[in-house]
Every structure is written in structure tokens, then in C-alpha cells.
Design a protein around this motif. Structure first.
Motif, short mmCIF file in Angstrom:
data_model
loop_
_atom_site.label_atom_id
_atom_site.label_comp_id
_atom_site.label_asym_id
_atom_site.label_seq_id
_atom_site.Cartn_x
_atom_site.Cartn_y
_atom_site.Cartn_z
N ASP A 110 9.28 -8.50 -8.18
CA ASP A 110 8.30 -7.56 -7.70
C ASP A 110 8.59 -6.10 -7.93
O ASP A 110 9.81 -5.59 -7.91
N HIS B 198 1.18 -6.70 -2.58
CA HIS B 198 1.39 -7.08 -1.14
C HIS B 198 2.40 -5.84 -0.72
O HIS B 198 2.74 -5.26 -1.44
N ARG B 199 2.42 -5.80 0.79
CA ARG B 199 3.26 -4.83 1.17
C ARG B 199 4.61 -5.52 1.80
O ARG B 199 4.76 -6.44 2.47
N ASP B 200 5.58 -4.74 1.11
CA ASP B 200 6.96 -5.39 1.36
C ASP B 200 7.58 -4.91 2.90
O ASP B 200 6.77 -4.29 3.72
N ASP B 201 8.62 -5.17 3.32
CA ASP B 201 9.36 -5.05 4.51
C ASP B 201 9.45 -3.49 4.56
O ASP B 201 9.64 -2.94 5.92
N GLY B 202 9.73 -2.80 3.29
CA GLY B 202 9.80 -1.38 3.72
C GLY B 202 8.37 -0.63 3.46
O GLY B 202 8.47 0.68 3.59
N GLY B 203 7.57 -1.15 3.60
CA GLY B 203 6.13 -0.55 3.50
C GLY B 203 5.73 0.03 2.32
O GLY B 203 4.55 0.42 1.99
#
Length: 273
Positions: free
Chosen positions: A130, A238-243
């Protein structure tokens, strides 16, 4: 004569149809006439359609967005008039199922092969990571080929890829193995150059800084470095957990290691190939 007289009396005794019966008969004749006309039109159309070649085509049952994976319930088949312009049209739903839409497909549109392509397959020797991409990456979809560029000079990148292979090639032969006359000429030219430098004065500080920057580029100042020459998009942004908006890319392991080492320190941009 008496027999004919009795026959005339019997014919006069026949009852005439009532008004209701006449209306019913008139309606029946109208319905039969309409039915016959409809059958005539139907058989005429059947004869015309049998003389025109048809083809099975795949259409969309509803709108499909660009980059979306086409599913079986997104498709249906219809019969259309055949034409050379429809050579690239999908003829079965199995042919289009599982492909990635390359354009926005409207409801009811016929789906041709350039409008969809297969999902990318990760080749041998490649890995997927990613990558945080700067700028808008919404235009990237599965299967796109990109190059990754960092917003810093290559001197700030560990093990950067060769940016100019031709410039880095070393001359063949032994440079020290020169003729004595050539060495003497070089010494004389160097002495003359030093003399000219002494006569014209030392170089200015600005010229010295410019020459030094050409030899050792700085780490910022708007300079860029190609980190990965070729990578394949294997997942939509896509947007990961950290934004952070990230995109899954497939590339050789050495390029992946380089990206992982620098993506927290500099913005990375993707250039579509």
C-alpha cells in the motif's frame, strides 16, 4: 299452389334479430376483424425479422461505475440486429463477468470489449504494498500502469534506481595508460588554465554554488526522483486506519523496499503510463 302458400306463411313467421343481438353481432365482427389484422401484422413482422440477421449482445441492467468489478446480476443478454460495428460486443454474460469497467456504463448500454478488462494478475517475482500517494489518485483503477516519483533529489533516496544509465557508463580501457606526449600536453593545458584563472580572477561565489549544486543536487528545492519506473495498480484507492488515502501497487521487491523507506519522509506522486 297450397304448398307454396304454406311456405310463404312460415317464412313470414321467422323472428327478426333484436337490437341487442344486432349489436352483439356487430361487436363480434369488429373483434374478429381486429384479430385478423393483428395476426396479419404479426406474421408480416416475423417474415421480415427472419430475413434480418440478429446477434446476442450483453447489456447492463443498471449503471456501472468506472473501476467497479462487473457482476453477473449487472448483465443481461438481448437480441439486436447484427452489424460489423458490433464485432467487439460481448455475446455471453460469462465473458464480461468479473472484468473491471474502464468507463462509466449507463443502464441498458451494450458492453463492448474495450469497455472492460480483466483484473491484473501479479506476476512472478513481484510483491504488493500500500502506497500513500499525494494528489488525487481517484483516477487510478485496477490494471493501470504507473511510475512513482518522489518530491526530493535522488541523493536523499536510499539505493535509487539508475536515472541515466548512459551517463553512468564508465569509459572502456585504462585511462592512465596514455602516451607520454599526451600527458605532457595535458600538463601544459592545465598550466595555461591556471594562468588564465589567475589573470581573470577567481570565480564568483554564485558560480561556485551553481557548479556545486549540479554535482550534488539538494534534497528539496522542487527536484524529483523516479523511485519506481513501473508499477501496476492492483487495488482501488482506499482510506486506511490513519485516514490516509493509499493505493495497492505491485512492483519488484527492491522497489517496494525503497518506497517503504521513503514514503514517510517525502510525498510520492503517481504518473500514469
Amino acid at each position: 299452389m297450397e304448398l307454396f302458400h304454406l311456405a310463404d306463411k312460415q317464412s313470414l313467421n321467422v323472428k327478426k334479430p333484436t337490437l341487442k343481438q344486432r349489436r352483439t353481432m356487430r361487436q363480434t365482427r369488429t373483434v374478429l376483424a381486429a384479430l385478423c389484422a393483428g395476426l396479419a401484422v404479426f406474421f408480416a413482422l416475423q417474415s421480415i425479422s427472419s430475413s434480418v440477421a440478429t446477434k446476442t449482445a450483453v447489456t447492463a441492467t443498471h449503471a456501472i461505475k468506472r473501476g467497479q468489478t462487473i457482476r453477473a446480476d449487472d448483465l443481461k443478454t438481448v437480441q439486436i440486429a447484427d452489424s460489423p460495428a458490433l464485432a467487439n460486443v460481448f455475446s455471453t454474460t460469462d465473458d464480461a463477468k468479473g472484468l473491471i469497467a474502464q468507463v462509466n456504463i449507463e443502464n441498458g448500454s451494450i458492453i463492448a470489449r474495450p469497455m472492460a478488462r480483466a483484473s491484473p494478475v501479479i506476476g512472478h517475482g513481484l510483491t504488493t504494498i500500500d502506497v500513500k500517494l499525494s494528489g488525487s489518485s481517484n483516477g487510478l483503477i485496477d490494471g493501470d500502469k504507473v511510475s512513482l516519483v518522489g518530491s526530493a533529489a535522488c541523493s536523499a533516496v536510499p539505493n535509487p534506481p539508475d536515472q541515466n544509465p548512459a551517463a553512468n557508463q564508465q569509459p572502456t580501457g585504462n585511462p592512465t595508460a596514455t602516451n607520454p606526449s599526451d600527458a605532457n600536453d595535458a600538463e601544459e593545458k592545465a598550466a595555461q588554465g591556471q594562468a588564465k584563472t589567475g589573470e581573470s580572477g577567481a570565480e564568483t561565489s554564485d558560480d561556485a554554488e551553481a557548479s556545486q549544486s549540479e554535482e550534488m543536487p539538494t534534497q528539496s528545492n522542487g527536484q524529483t526522483c523516479t523511485l519506481v519506473k513501473l508499477a501496476t495498480v492492483t487495488g482501488n484507492p482506499h482510506r486506511d486506519d490513519g485516514g490516509n488515502v493509499t493505493t495497492q501497487l505491485a512492483m519488484p521487491p527492491q522497489d517496494a523496499a525503497r518506497i517503504m523507506a521513503v514514503q514517510e519522509r517525502m510525498p510520492i506522486m503517481a504518473a500514469k503510463l
